[in-house]
Design a protein around this motif. Structure first.
Motif, PDB file in Angstrom:
ATOM      1  N   GLY A  17       1.008 -36.232 -14.311  1.00 31.51           N
ATOM      2  CA  GLY A  17       0.461 -35.453 -13.197  1.00 31.51           C
ATOM      3  C   GLY A  17       1.489 -35.386 -12.077  1.00 31.51           C
ATOM      4  N   CYS A  18       1.050 -34.956 -10.926  1.00 29.91           N
ATOM      5  CA  CYS A  18       1.989 -34.789  -9.816  1.00 29.91           C
ATOM      6  C   CYS A  18       1.894 -35.926  -8.803  1.00 29.91           C
ATOM      7  CB  CYS A  18       1.724 -33.460  -9.120  1.00 29.91           C
ATOM      8  SG  CYS A  18       0.202 -33.475  -8.147  1.00 29.91           S
ATOM      9  N   GLY A  19       0.948 -36.829  -8.992  1.00 29.78           N
ATOM     10  CA  GLY A  19       0.745 -37.906  -8.014  1.00 29.78           C
ATOM     11  C   GLY A  19      -0.143 -37.483  -6.860  1.00 29.78           C
ATOM     12  N   GLY A  20      -0.594 -36.227  -6.876  1.00 25.08           N
ATOM     13  CA  GLY A  20      -1.395 -35.723  -5.756  1.00 25.08           C
ATOM     14  C   GLY A  20      -2.737 -36.426  -5.597  1.00 25.08           C
ATOM     15  N   CYS A  21      -3.271 -36.930  -6.707  1.00 17.42           N
ATOM     16  CA  CYS A  21      -4.571 -37.615  -6.592  1.00 17.42           C
ATOM     17  C   CYS A  21      -4.401 -38.950  -5.868  1.00 17.42           C
ATOM     18  CB  CYS A  21      -5.204 -37.794  -7.974  1.00 17.42           C
ATOM     19  SG  CYS A  21      -5.834 -36.248  -8.648  1.00 17.42           S
ATOM     20  N   GLU A  78      -4.670 -41.502 -13.831  1.00 19.39           N
ATOM     21  CA  GLU A  78      -4.366 -40.273 -13.065  1.00 19.39           C
ATOM     22  C   GLU A  78      -3.310 -39.497 -13.843  1.00 19.39           C
ATOM     23  OE1 GLU A  78      -2.654 -41.233  -9.286  1.00 19.39           O
ATOM     24  OE2 GLU A  78      -2.124 -39.154  -8.808  1.00 19.39           O
ATOM     25  N   GLY A 119      -8.982 -37.173 -11.348  1.00 17.00           N
ATOM     26  CA  GLY A 119      -8.429 -35.829 -11.217  1.00 17.00           C
ATOM     27  C   GLY A 119      -8.581 -35.001 -12.483  1.00 17.00           C
ATOM     28  N   SER A 120      -8.363 -33.703 -12.325  1.00 15.90           N
ATOM     29  CA  SER A 120      -8.583 -32.763 -13.434  1.00 15.90           C
ATOM     30  C   SER A 120      -7.552 -32.898 -14.543  1.00 15.90           C
ATOM     31  CB  SER A 120      -8.619 -31.330 -12.905  1.00 15.90           C
ATOM     32  OG  SER A 120      -9.818 -31.140 -12.166  1.00 15.90           O
ATOM     33  N   CYS A 121      -6.350 -33.390 -14.238  1.00 11.76           N
ATOM     34  CA  CYS A 121      -5.376 -33.622 -15.323  1.00 11.76           C
ATOM     35  C   CYS A 121      -5.925 -34.662 -16.285  1.00 11.76           C
ATOM     36  CB  CYS A 121      -4.052 -34.130 -14.763  1.00 11.76           C
ATOM     37  SG  CYS A 121      -3.060 -32.926 -13.889  1.00 11.76           S
ATOM     38  N   ILE A 127      -3.467 -28.856 -14.734  1.00  9.58           N
ATOM     39  CA  ILE A 127      -2.247 -28.079 -14.519  1.00  9.58           C
ATOM     40  C   ILE A 127      -1.178 -28.418 -15.563  1.00  9.58           C
ATOM     41  CG2 ILE A 127      -0.264 -27.880 -12.956  1.00  9.58           C
ATOM     42  CD1 ILE A 127      -2.487 -26.301 -11.836  1.00  9.58           C
ATOM     43  N   GLY A 168     -11.022 -32.873 -10.151  1.00  8.81           N
ATOM     44  CA  GLY A 168     -10.631 -32.179  -8.922  1.00  8.81           C
ATOM     45  C   GLY A 168      -9.117 -32.173  -8.881  1.00  8.81           C
ATOM     46  N   CYS A 169      -8.528 -31.196  -8.225  1.00  7.75           N
ATOM     47  CA  CYS A 169      -7.070 -31.110  -8.215  1.00  7.75           C
ATOM     48  C   CYS A 169      -6.585 -30.808  -6.801  1.00  7.75           C
ATOM     49  CB  CYS A 169      -6.591 -30.045  -9.198  1.00  7.75           C
ATOM     50  SG  CYS A 169      -4.796 -29.948  -9.354  1.00  7.75           S
ATOM     51  N   PRO A 170      -6.364 -31.859  -5.968  1.00  4.15           N
ATOM     52  CA  PRO A 170      -6.592 -33.245  -6.328  1.00  4.15           C
ATOM     53  C   PRO A 170      -8.068 -33.580  -6.232  1.00  4.15           C
ATOM     54  CG  PRO A 170      -5.964 -33.147  -4.035  1.00  4.15           C
ATOM     55  CD  PRO A 170      -5.915 -31.734  -4.554  1.00  4.15           C
TER      56      PRO A 170
HETATM   57  S1  SF4 Z   1      -5.272 -33.365 -10.871  1.00  6.21           S
HETATM   58 FE1  SF4 Z   1      -3.937 -32.069  -9.562  1.00  6.21          FE
HETATM   59  S2  SF4 Z   1      -3.401 -33.403  -7.823  1.00  6.21           S
HETATM   60 FE2  SF4 Z   1      -4.184 -34.773  -9.468  1.00  6.21          FE
HETATM   61  S3  SF4 Z   1      -2.340 -35.410 -10.606  1.00  6.21           S
HETATM   62 FE3  SF4 Z   1      -3.145 -33.549 -11.637  1.00  6.21          FE
HETATM   63  S4  SF4 Z   1      -1.972 -31.820 -10.700  1.00  6.21           S
HETATM   64 FE4  SF4 Z   1      -1.735 -33.619  -9.350  1.00  6.21          FE
END
Ligand code: SF4
Ligand code: SF4
Length: 338
Positions: A17-21, A78, A119-121, A127, A168-170
């Motif tokens: 993921g992107c770490g956003g969560c 995550e 999160g949604s990932c 994503i 959720g994203c995040p």
């Molecule tokens: S769910 Fe969205 S915010 Fe969370 S890790 Fe995945 S891309 Fe990033």
């Protein structure tokens, strides 16, 4: 429970993921994040951004957790799980172990009392699973809306529950904290999950509930460009009438939400949101009628109601809908309202 001795052990790992969560979690509505967890009896065993242990200390902790010497009450993952190439998982090897992250997750999930997708990932693939999905990313127990994912549709954690999808994203920090607190208090059961295994306390709501643009929605007075005040359903791609989340009643950072910031709801708590099949900020239509009609509303009703509403739109609402600040204030006609 002795609240001076937190004993609900939470282990948090980041995958694809992107770490956003985690960034979102750090915005939890508390002046003392660790204190809040401690008071709820939650002991954060390890989190990639909040813990000091690294290298051999972490590997030792993971080994003890995986073979059951260290109790894990909630395994929080995550990011999506990267199965490629060819199901080896070697696109994502946990540094210092030579072992793919998906194998660590499988081992840890087998001993954890609860498994939580953050999160949604982690829930659906999100994503990371978009486009041609070159890493073969998936969620813990779903591939988009298809049950399966890394752990399989029949997976149940030690508690007997499936993966809890805090999607959720995040994801909202409140959704994570409230879920963990309910689990730690022993007040979370299968009845608290919606049909996609999201916690009902937030997934039984719609983003549309509490949106500040509701009056514009009622009269189908629509925004035409990003800065407009009107409802974003008709032209700007807003899916808030169909999306399960309480973003407009449980605000973000105490005051915001996507729609309050002038940004359409893109359904980030829903499986497959990353591939809507149209630009995020355009409403797909057939014969001028939005395809994505509000949840629970038959199409014919919506069409009838929309044309009636449009014909009755007050001047004030119509003028303000396509402006970036109030053009016409509500009239003052009566006093001593009854
Ligand atoms: S769910 Fe969205 S915010 Fe969370 S890790 Fe995945 S891309 Fe990033
Ligand atoms: S902008 Fe979206 S959430 Fe807000 S009232 Fe319109 S449809 Fe509902």
């Amino acid at each position: 429970m002795d609240i001076t001795m937190p004993n609900f052990n939470v282990l948090w790992l980041q995958s694809g993921g992107c770490g956003g969560c985690s960034m979102s979690l750090l915005c939890a509505d508390t002046a003392d994040f660790h204190g809040q967890l401690r008071d709820a009896g939650i002991n954060l065993l390890w989190h990639p951004s909040l813990s000091l242990e690294s290298g051999s200390e972490l590997i030792d902790l993971l080994e003890r957790a995986a073979d059951g010497r260290l109790r894990v009450d909630a395994l929080c993952i995550e990011g999506s799980l990267l199965r490629g190439p060819n199901n080896t998982g070697r696109f994502h090897v946990l540094a210092g172990t030579g072992i793919p992250m998906i194998d660590w997750v499988r081992r840890l999930a087998a001993t954890a009392r609860q498994v939580v997708a953050i999160g949604s990932c982690a829930a659906w693939g999100g994503i990371t699973a978009g486009g041609s999905n070159p890493t073969d990313a998936c969620g813990l127990q779903y591939d988009d809306d298809r049950p399966g994912g890394l752990l399989g549709a029949s997976f149940r954690s030690g508690s007997g529950l499936p993966v809890i999808n805090v999607a959720g994203c995040p994801t909202h920090p409140g959704w994570v904290i409230d879920s963990l607190m309910a689990l730690a208090a022993g007040q979370f059961s299968a009845a608290d999950l919606d049909p996609l295994n999201r916690p009902r306390f937030y997934a039984d709501q719609l983003v549309h509930h509490g949106c500040t643009r509701n009056e514009y929605y009622e009269f189908k007075a629509s925004a035409e460009k990003p800065s407009d005040l009107g409802c974003m359903m008709e032209h700007m791609g807003c899916k808030g009438t169909q999306v399960h989340a309480d973003c407009n009643t449980r605000l973000w950072n105490g005051e915001g939400s996507c729609t309050r910031g002038g940004y359409a709801c893109i359904a980030c708590t829903e499986p497959g949101f990353q591939e809507p099949g149209h630009p995020f900020h355009e409403t797909p239509k057939i014969a001028g009628i939005p395809i994505g009609l509000p949840t629970d509303m038959p199409k014919a009703w919506f069409v009838a109601l929309a044309s009636l509403s449009k014909s009755a739109t007050p001047k004030r609402v119509k003028a303000n809908a396509t402006a970036d600040h109030l053009q016409v204030a509500p009239a003052v006609r009566k006093t001593r309202l009854r």
